[in-house]
Design a protein around this motif. Sequence first.
Motif, mmCIF file in Angstrom:
data_model
loop_
_atom_site.group_PDB
_atom_site.id
_atom_site.type_symbol
_atom_site.label_atom_id
_atom_site.label_comp_id
_atom_site.label_asym_id
_atom_site.label_seq_id
_atom_site.Cartn_x
_atom_site.Cartn_y
_atom_site.Cartn_z
ATOM 1 N N PHE A 187 30.219 -19.269 2.070
ATOM 2 C CA PHE A 187 30.370 -19.993 3.329
ATOM 3 C C PHE A 187 31.793 -20.517 3.484
ATOM 4 O O PHE A 187 32.403 -20.408 4.548
ATOM 5 C CB PHE A 187 29.363 -21.154 3.394
ATOM 6 N N GLY A 188 32.350 -21.081 2.412
ATOM 7 C CA GLY A 188 33.718 -21.590 2.454
ATOM 8 C C GLY A 188 34.729 -20.494 2.716
ATOM 9 O O GLY A 188 35.684 -20.684 3.468
ATOM 10 N N LEU A 189 34.535 -19.331 2.098
ATOM 11 C CA LEU A 189 35.443 -18.210 2.305
ATOM 12 C C LEU A 189 35.426 -17.754 3.763
ATOM 13 O O LEU A 189 36.479 -17.594 4.390
ATOM 14 C CB LEU A 189 35.072 -17.053 1.387
ATOM 15 N N VAL A 190 34.243 -17.564 4.302
ATOM 16 C CA VAL A 190 34.130 -17.101 5.693
ATOM 17 C C VAL A 190 34.711 -18.144 6.654
ATOM 18 O O VAL A 190 35.497 -17.814 7.550
ATOM 19 C CB VAL A 190 32.656 -16.781 6.040
ATOM 20 N N MET B 131 36.904 -20.656 6.092
ATOM 21 C CA MET B 131 38.355 -20.842 5.972
ATOM 22 C C MET B 131 39.126 -19.625 6.485
ATOM 23 O O MET B 131 40.208 -19.775 7.050
ATOM 24 C CB MET B 131 38.741 -21.140 4.524
ATOM 25 N N THR B 132 38.563 -18.437 6.339
ATOM 26 C CA THR B 132 39.218 -17.247 6.883
ATOM 27 C C THR B 132 39.248 -17.297 8.408
ATOM 28 O O THR B 132 40.291 -17.033 9.023
ATOM 29 C CB THR B 132 38.502 -15.974 6.394
ATOM 30 N N VAL B 133 38.129 -17.668 9.008
ATOM 31 C CA VAL B 133 38.074 -17.779 10.464
ATOM 32 C C VAL B 133 39.028 -18.874 10.950
ATOM 33 O O VAL B 133 39.786 -18.678 11.914
ATOM 34 C CB VAL B 133 36.624 -18.055 10.937
ATOM 35 N N PHE B 134 39.020 -20.024 10.277
ATOM 36 C CA PHE B 134 39.921 -21.112 10.671
ATOM 37 C C PHE B 134 41.388 -20.707 10.521
ATOM 38 O O PHE B 134 42.229 -21.089 11.341
ATOM 39 C CB PHE B 134 39.645 -22.366 9.868
ATOM 40 N N ALA B 135 41.710 -19.966 9.471
ATOM 41 C CA ALA B 135 43.089 -19.516 9.273
ATOM 42 C C ALA B 135 43.528 -18.589 10.403
ATOM 43 O O ALA B 135 44.633 -18.729 10.937
ATOM 44 C CB ALA B 135 43.238 -18.824 7.925
ATOM 45 N N VAL B 136 42.669 -17.661 10.774
ATOM 46 C CA VAL B 136 42.995 -16.734 11.860
ATOM 47 C C VAL B 136 43.191 -17.495 13.162
ATOM 48 O O VAL B 136 44.166 -17.264 13.903
ATOM 49 C CB VAL B 136 41.903 -15.652 11.993
ATOM 50 N N VAL C 257 41.152 -19.923 -2.858
ATOM 51 C CA VAL C 257 40.424 -20.723 -3.852
ATOM 52 C C VAL C 257 38.948 -20.318 -3.854
ATOM 53 O O VAL C 257 38.331 -20.198 -4.918
ATOM 54 C CB VAL C 257 40.591 -22.231 -3.576
ATOM 55 N N ALA C 258 38.380 -20.087 -2.686
ATOM 56 C CA ALA C 258 36.981 -19.660 -2.600
ATOM 57 C C ALA C 258 36.790 -18.287 -3.244
ATOM 58 O O ALA C 258 35.774 -18.054 -3.909
ATOM 59 C CB ALA C 258 36.526 -19.637 -1.144
ATOM 60 N N VAL C 259 37.751 -17.394 -3.087
ATOM 61 C CA VAL C 259 37.656 -16.066 -3.713
ATOM 62 C C VAL C 259 37.678 -16.199 -5.235
ATOM 63 O O VAL C 259 36.888 -15.561 -5.939
ATOM 64 C CB VAL C 259 38.795 -15.139 -3.226
ATOM 65 N N VAL C 260 38.576 -17.041 -5.744
ATOM 66 C CA VAL C 260 38.640 -17.255 -7.196
ATOM 67 C C VAL C 260 37.319 -17.838 -7.697
ATOM 68 O O VAL C 260 36.794 -17.430 -8.736
ATOM 69 C CB VAL C 260 39.832 -18.169 -7.559
ATOM 70 N N ASP C 261 36.767 -18.795 -6.952
ATOM 71 C CA ASP C 261 35.484 -19.381 -7.322
ATOM 72 C C ASP C 261 34.381 -18.326 -7.318
ATOM 73 O O ASP C 261 33.528 -18.306 -8.209
ATOM 74 C CB ASP C 261 35.142 -20.535 -6.395
ATOM 75 N N LEU C 262 34.388 -17.434 -6.346
ATOM 76 C CA LEU C 262 33.397 -16.358 -6.301
ATOM 77 C C LEU C 262 33.507 -15.448 -7.520
ATOM 78 O O LEU C 262 32.492 -15.023 -8.086
ATOM 79 C CB LEU C 262 33.556 -15.536 -5.019
ATOM 80 N N ILE C 263 34.724 -15.166 -7.948
ATOM 81 C CA ILE C 263 34.913 -14.323 -9.135
ATOM 82 C C ILE C 263 34.356 -15.019 -10.374
ATOM 83 O O ILE C 263 33.649 -14.403 -11.186
ATOM 84 C CB ILE C 263 36.405 -13.976 -9.304
ATOM 85 N N VAL C 264 34.644 -16.306 -10.520
ATOM 86 C CA VAL C 264 34.140 -17.064 -11.672
ATOM 87 C C VAL C 264 32.617 -17.106 -11.655
ATOM 88 O O VAL C 264 31.955 -16.900 -12.683
ATOM 89 C CB VAL C 264 34.733 -18.488 -11.680
ATOM 90 N N ILE C 265 32.049 -17.339 -10.499
ATOM 91 C CA ILE C 265 30.585 -17.406 -10.375
ATOM 92 C C ILE C 265 29.954 -16.073 -10.751
ATOM 93 O O ILE C 265 28.975 -16.026 -11.506
ATOM 94 C CB ILE C 265 30.185 -17.817 -8.946
ATOM 95 N N GLN C 266 30.511 -14.983 -10.239
ATOM 96 C CA GLN C 266 29.939 -13.672 -10.544
ATOM 97 C C GLN C 266 30.036 -13.355 -12.031
ATOM 98 O O GLN C 266 29.118 -12.764 -12.604
ATOM 99 C CB GLN C 266 30.632 -12.588 -9.717
#
Length: 84
Positions: free
Chosen positions: A26-29, A31-36, A56-65
């Motif tokens: 949710f954070g990734l989606v 923040m990406t929309v807000f950035a655009v 940061v959300a992408v890095v967190d997703l990698i750690v979680i996976q």
Amino acid sequence: MTRSQPRRRVSNAYSALNLRLALATFGLVTMTVFAVVAFWAHVAWLGVLCAVLAVVAVVDLIVIQRRRAARHREEPGVRHSLFE
């Protein structure tokens, strides 16, 4: 007790990895929309801030996976709910 869990004697001391996965996605989606939108509105500092938070959300997703994969290797066949 598995290696992906803390070595304490607490009953049900599980990490809510599936919930973290949903929140990080949710954070990734978001923040990406807000950035655009921020870059489109010519507010560069806000766009950069949102892009950094998306990274940061992408890095967190990698750690979680990686943790979910480790848990799956240690407990094959066990299905965990969203809130564990």
